[in-house]
Design an enzyme around this catalytic site. Structure first.
Site, mmCIF file in Angstrom:
data_model
loop_
_atom_site.group_PDB
_atom_site.id
_atom_site.type_symbol
_atom_site.label_atom_id
_atom_site.label_comp_id
_atom_site.label_asym_id
_atom_site.label_seq_id
_atom_site.Cartn_x
_atom_site.Cartn_y
_atom_site.Cartn_z
ATOM 1 N N LYS A 197 39.767 55.888 38.588
ATOM 2 C CA LYS A 197 40.605 54.750 38.963
ATOM 3 C C LYS A 197 41.854 54.710 38.090
ATOM 4 O O LYS A 197 41.819 55.068 36.908
ATOM 5 C CB LYS A 197 39.824 53.443 38.826
ATOM 6 C CG LYS A 197 38.664 53.331 39.824
ATOM 7 C CD LYS A 197 37.952 52.006 39.707
ATOM 8 C CE LYS A 197 36.817 51.906 40.721
ATOM 9 N NZ LYS A 197 36.102 50.612 40.641
ATOM 10 N N ARG A 262 27.052 41.711 46.382
ATOM 11 C CA ARG A 262 28.258 41.086 46.925
ATOM 12 C C ARG A 262 28.151 40.988 48.434
ATOM 13 O O ARG A 262 27.421 41.723 49.091
ATOM 14 C CB ARG A 262 29.496 41.872 46.531
ATOM 15 C CG ARG A 262 29.618 43.230 47.220
ATOM 16 C CD ARG A 262 30.759 44.035 46.671
ATOM 17 N NE ARG A 262 30.900 45.318 47.355
ATOM 18 C CZ ARG A 262 31.673 46.310 46.925
ATOM 19 N NH1 ARG A 262 32.378 46.164 45.805
ATOM 20 N NH2 ARG A 262 31.753 47.449 47.596
ATOM 21 N N ARG A 264 30.789 41.115 51.695
ATOM 22 C CA ARG A 264 32.143 41.603 51.982
ATOM 23 C C ARG A 264 32.444 41.466 53.463
ATOM 24 O O ARG A 264 31.561 41.627 54.309
ATOM 25 C CB ARG A 264 32.269 43.063 51.543
ATOM 26 C CG ARG A 264 33.497 43.783 52.058
ATOM 27 C CD ARG A 264 33.626 45.172 51.483
ATOM 28 N NE ARG A 264 34.012 45.132 50.075
ATOM 29 C CZ ARG A 264 34.408 46.199 49.383
ATOM 30 N NH1 ARG A 264 34.457 47.385 49.960
ATOM 31 N NH2 ARG A 264 34.740 46.081 48.115
ATOM 32 N N LYS A 279 25.145 47.466 44.788
ATOM 33 C CA LYS A 279 25.527 48.678 44.067
ATOM 34 C C LYS A 279 24.596 48.826 42.864
ATOM 35 O O LYS A 279 24.455 47.913 42.052
ATOM 36 C CB LYS A 279 26.988 48.606 43.615
ATOM 37 C CG LYS A 279 27.970 48.477 44.767
ATOM 38 C CD LYS A 279 29.390 48.292 44.286
ATOM 39 C CE LYS A 279 29.930 49.555 43.650
ATOM 40 N NZ LYS A 279 31.356 49.432 43.284
ATOM 41 N N LYS A 292 25.344 52.865 46.612
ATOM 42 C CA LYS A 292 25.839 51.652 47.259
ATOM 43 C C LYS A 292 25.219 51.577 48.644
ATOM 44 O O LYS A 292 25.421 52.461 49.475
ATOM 45 C CB LYS A 292 27.365 51.640 47.358
ATOM 46 C CG LYS A 292 27.891 50.353 47.992
ATOM 47 C CD LYS A 292 29.407 50.326 48.013
ATOM 48 C CE LYS A 292 29.968 51.234 49.082
ATOM 49 N NZ LYS A 292 31.431 51.082 49.242
ATOM 50 N N TYR A 357 42.170 41.829 48.391
ATOM 51 C CA TYR A 357 43.248 42.813 48.275
ATOM 52 C C TYR A 357 43.523 43.417 49.643
ATOM 53 O O TYR A 357 42.717 43.305 50.580
ATOM 54 C CB TYR A 357 42.892 43.921 47.271
ATOM 55 C CG TYR A 357 41.535 44.538 47.478
ATOM 56 C CD1 TYR A 357 41.335 45.597 48.354
ATOM 57 C CD2 TYR A 357 40.431 44.051 46.785
ATOM 58 C CE1 TYR A 357 40.087 46.154 48.544
ATOM 59 C CE2 TYR A 357 39.177 44.594 46.966
ATOM 60 C CZ TYR A 357 39.010 45.646 47.839
ATOM 61 O OH TYR A 357 37.766 46.187 48.024
ATOM 62 N N ARG A 359 44.097 47.000 51.376
ATOM 63 C CA ARG A 359 43.772 48.405 51.071
ATOM 64 C C ARG A 359 44.468 49.342 52.047
ATOM 65 O O ARG A 359 44.424 49.157 53.268
ATOM 66 C CB ARG A 359 42.270 48.630 51.124
ATOM 67 C CG ARG A 359 41.839 50.104 51.112
ATOM 68 C CD ARG A 359 40.377 50.279 50.788
ATOM 69 N NE ARG A 359 40.110 49.934 49.383
ATOM 70 C CZ ARG A 359 38.911 50.064 48.808
ATOM 71 N NH1 ARG A 359 37.878 50.494 49.517
ATOM 72 N NH2 ARG A 359 38.748 49.737 47.545
ATOM 73 N N GLU A 424 42.340 54.532 43.622
ATOM 74 C CA GLU A 424 41.034 55.164 43.427
ATOM 75 C C GLU A 424 41.053 56.525 44.102
ATOM 76 O O GLU A 424 41.326 56.634 45.306
ATOM 77 C CB GLU A 424 39.919 54.294 44.009
ATOM 78 C CG GLU A 424 38.528 54.802 43.672
ATOM 79 C CD GLU A 424 37.445 53.809 44.057
ATOM 80 O OE1 GLU A 424 36.257 54.168 43.975
ATOM 81 O OE2 GLU A 424 37.804 52.678 44.457
ATOM 82 N N LYS A 456 36.860 45.362 39.518
ATOM 83 C CA LYS A 456 37.492 44.101 39.931
ATOM 84 C C LYS A 456 36.594 42.919 39.573
ATOM 85 O O LYS A 456 37.076 41.873 39.125
ATOM 86 C CB LYS A 456 37.773 44.123 41.434
ATOM 87 C CG LYS A 456 38.641 45.289 41.912
ATOM 88 C CD LYS A 456 38.815 45.241 43.416
ATOM 89 C CE LYS A 456 39.644 46.421 43.925
ATOM 90 N NZ LYS A 456 38.892 47.689 43.850
#
Length: 784
Positions: A197, A262, A264, A279, A292, A357, A359, A424, A456
């Site tokens: 990253k 999480r 998403r 993850k 993941k 964000y 992407r 990334e 993040k």
């Protein structure tokens, strides 16, 4: 570099009349001896003309680029349509080369326009700042309104990039672009996966996208739909226990089996499909890869699922009935849903942090060997109900925000707007195979700053909860350091058949108030355009000559261009530092001060013991410093820390620092890789010391039992050395084990032990010989 010089050296020659007249505006600030309302009106009028000029040019240029892209699209489609035609009617390589050259020219135009808007926006900001400082008349809030009415700096070039990416890919592949599933290619076991990253400064985002699209196409999941900015929005809600922060701690320390949970979704808030993800971190020594896994859940069922009312069997009931997927895959997802639900309920996990964000992903469809993603407008917000505020309430996410970046409706304590984009790079290469050359050039260029293991979730949680999170990630102290770097090598967007006119990598510092001694004099009369052209050409010639001289004379030390130039990391590493082995983070001293403060509040024997220990350590450090100072040794000559000294310019740039200190009461977590062999090496070292101590003890016992009276002193000497070595090795072993368990970045190698042991053995042997010689044993042995 001052902004005025930066602007002059970064002009696109064909556009020089459309840039902000920065020098002219600066001169206007010094035309009047007293600044009154008339002077203010004249300056504002000139400023308005400059804004109209810049805004008008950006509008015209954007429309021109749109027309050129449309024309190129028609040409590319016509040529590609002829690919399958047999015979001489098909397109030649020269046709594709001409198309590629035309697209490269459009790409260069987009790059130059992005730099144009960036430079002019910075110029307006700086001239307003200089105006308010020089005249004491406040113009900033008024002109901010004018900028919002003509927001030339808010143009988004993503639509250009998506279209150019498709056209360039068609031309590069000669009308046969790679097709396939974008998720394919990720399960081959004979590939080595590498993920790194990077941070990207906003000034370099568009340039980086344009560079990458020349090698990889933008990944579009729905090619039949016209691109919209909302399509690239990604939002994630991270869960944790707000009492223990166990998931945060595990992910930060990278402990084996650490999890992140999480939810998403992609696009706007109206998306019904929510992905529940987990993850899991795996250490390298386990031979397993970090995993993941996720499954899809309807938004209307999320709250019931998190409360345990909606079971995993119900989630996949319809999918089982439809029989559209293999039973094995459904069972695997059902087990995942069951495990996540169990952890949420048993560990009292609640929403804590949201990340948002846009992407832009680059990848060949069906080929996952190289995948690049760039996340921009990265923002973290609080989702918890702490501090007496109901942010999400009983819902799984707060509803007062959506994807309306920059979320200006939120209070400052609820939001963290990350200042950089996150790049990334994921590579899948066969063992021993090098990554592509362009990837190596990109990651080594001035456009990116490597930040391994950046997260993040970790950054947002640590920043938004300063009173609850005391263990910070290693990159936290670097947030205030400018990551922009000078151009390290020739790498970037170039117009076909011409050199690159733009070079805006240097920092644009504020001009000083005494830039020119002639500011107090009226400006000479004459043709303003001719005078401006003359000034621009002279400034460009001077800057080019200075740049050549700097590279020629100072090379790598100055941080300029050239094959031996030092980048930021190398310049920092070259700075003189203290003699300790790990000087970057000074968290330990803060911990000791906090421990002493806590003991003072407790009082009693605990405080006296802690105080004695603290004072003893201070005295020991002072004596060690004095001893080290008086030891004769070669010492380097101090040539100063900045400016020009002895004819050599300083290689330390503004904002570059090497020593970071944690805020009071907090500690910085430095990533430490701990494998089983580290623990085994520690045990093996202790056993070696133990074996040596036993050997010395055996020698001492032999001398004591079979020697004469004079051997008693030697036996005592060897016994003392053996006991000291035993206690020293045991203490060092226990300390190392504790530091390994805590994953602390300390000095694990032993600098003094072997040396002191050798000195002790020498002293013991010398004592033995000395006693024997002093007692006449040597002479008696000769007479016998």
């Amino acid at each position: 570099m001052r902004f005025g010089q930066q602007l002059k050296s970064s002009l696109v020659r064909d556009w020089m009349f459309y840039y902000i007249d920065y020098e002219g505006l600066k001169d206007a600030l010094h035309l009047h001896r007293t600044w009154d309302e008339k002077a203010e009106q004249e300056f504002v009028s000139k400023l308005e003309k400059e804004l109209d000029k810049v805004y008008g040019f950006t509008q015209v240029k954007s429309e021109e680029i749109i027309r050129r892209i449309a024309a190129s699209e028609n040409e590319v489609n016509d040529v590609v349509a002829q690919v399958d035609q047999p015979g001489p009617n098909g397109p030649t390589d020269e046709d594709f080369e001409l198309l590629e050259e035309d697209l490269s020219d459009i790409i260069a135009d987009v790059h130059d326009l992005a730099k144009f808007t960036q430079l002019n926006y910075t110029g307006f900001q700086k001239i307003i700042k200089k105006h308010d400082k020089t005249t004491r008349w406040v113009l900033k809030p008024v002109f901010a309104t004018r900028l919002k009415q003509k927001p030339f700096y808010k143009d988004n070039y993503d639509s250009f990039i998506v279209k150019l990416s498709k056209l360039y890919d068609d031309v590069r592949t000669r009308g046969n672009p790679v097709k396939g599933d974008s998720a394919a290619g990720g399960k081959q076991q004979n590939f080595v996966r590498q993920t790194t990253k990077y941070w990207v400064h906003p000034d370099n985002i568009t340039e980086l996208k344009l560079i990458v699209l020349k090698h990889l196409p933008v990944l579009v999941f729905n090619a039949s739909k016209e691109f919209q900015v909302d399509d690239s929005a990604i939002t994630s809600i991270y869960f944790d226990n707000t009492d223990t922060w166990e998931l945060y701690q595990g992910r930060l320390k990278k402990t084996e089996g650490a999890e992140a949970i999480r939810l998403r979704w992609y696009g706007g808030m109206s998306n019904e499909n929510i992905y529940v993800e987990r993850k899991t971190h795996r250490e390298d020594w386990t031979g397993e890869e970090s995993v993941k896994a996720r499954f899809k859940l309807k938004e209307k069922h999320v709250n019931a699922y998190l409360r345990g009312e909606y079971t995993p069997e119900q989630i996949f009931e319809k999918e089982r009935r439809d029989n559209k997927r293999p039973e094995k895959d459904i069972a695997s997802d059902e087990q995942l849903a069951r495990e996540i639900q169990y952890r949420v309920l048993t560990r009292s996990l609640v929403p804590v942090t949201r990340s948002f964000y846009h992407r832009t992903a680059f990848q060949l469809p069906g080929d996952a060997r190289v995948r690049i993603s760039l996340d921009t407008e990265l923002t973290m917000t609080r989702e918890d109900n702490l501090d007496g505020r109901q942010r999400a309430g009983d819902n799984w996410r707060r509803m007062d925000i959506g994807i309306d970046w920059p979320f200006s409706q939120l209070p400052p304590e609820d939001i963290e707007r990350f200042p950089y984009a996150v790049l990334e790079v994921k590579l899948q290469t066969q063992a021993g195979q090098e990554p592509p050359q362009w990837i190596r050039e990109l990651t080594a260029s001035h456009l990116v700053e490597a930040v391994p293991k950046f997260s993040k979730y970790i950054h947002g949680t640590a920043t938004l909860n300063p009173k609850r999170i005391n263990l910070l990630p290693y990159w936290a102290p670097q947030m205030k350091v400018d990551i922009r770097k000078p151009v390290s090598h020739k790498f970037g967007i170039e117009r076909p058949g011409a050199s690159n006119d733009i070079s805006t990598s240097g920092n644009m510092d504020d001009d000083s108030d005494d830039d020119d001694a002639s500011y107090g004099l009226p400006q000479a009369q004459g043709n303003e355009d001719d005078d401006r052209i003359r000034r621009l050409r002279e400034a460009r010639d001077v800057m080019e000559q200075q740049d050549i001289n700097q590279r020629r004379n100072y090379g790598a030390i100055s941080g300029g261009e050239g094959p031996n130039a030092l980048d930021v990391e190398e310049r920092i590493a070259a700075q003189p530092v203290a003699t300790d082995d790990y000087p970057i983070y000074d968290s330990d001293s803060e911990d000791e001060e906090d421990e002493l403060e806590e003991a003072r509040r407790a009082g009693g024997w605990q405080y006296r013991q802690t105080l004695i220990k603290h004072k003893a350590k201070e005295v020991g450090n002072t004596l060690a410093e004095w001893g080290w100072a008086i030891i004769p040794r070669p010492r380097p000559t101090d040539v100063g820390g900045g400016g020009f000294h002895l004819g050599v310019p300083s290689w330390k740039q503004p904002g570059e620092i090497k020593r970071f200190k944690a805020p009071k009461g907090k500690r910085i977590h430095v990533p430490v890789r701990v494998e089983p062999k580290v623990q085994l090496a520690t045990e093996r070292t202790f056993l070696s010391w133990l074996e040596f101590s036993i050997l010395l003890g055996s020698i001492a016992a032999t001398l004591l039992n079979f020697g004469d009276g004079l051997a008693l002193a030697a036996a005592w000497a060897f016994t003392i050395i053996a006991c000291c070595a035993l206690f020293y090795s045991a203490s060092l072993y226990l300390w190392r084990v504790r530091m390994i368990r805590k994953r602390r970045a300390v000095t694990y190698h032993d600098k003094w032990g072997p040396t002191l042991l050798c000195i002790g053995l020498l002293a013991a042997v010398a004592t033995s010989f000395g006693v024997r010689l002093g007692g006449g044993g040597w002479q008696g042995g000769l007479k016998g």
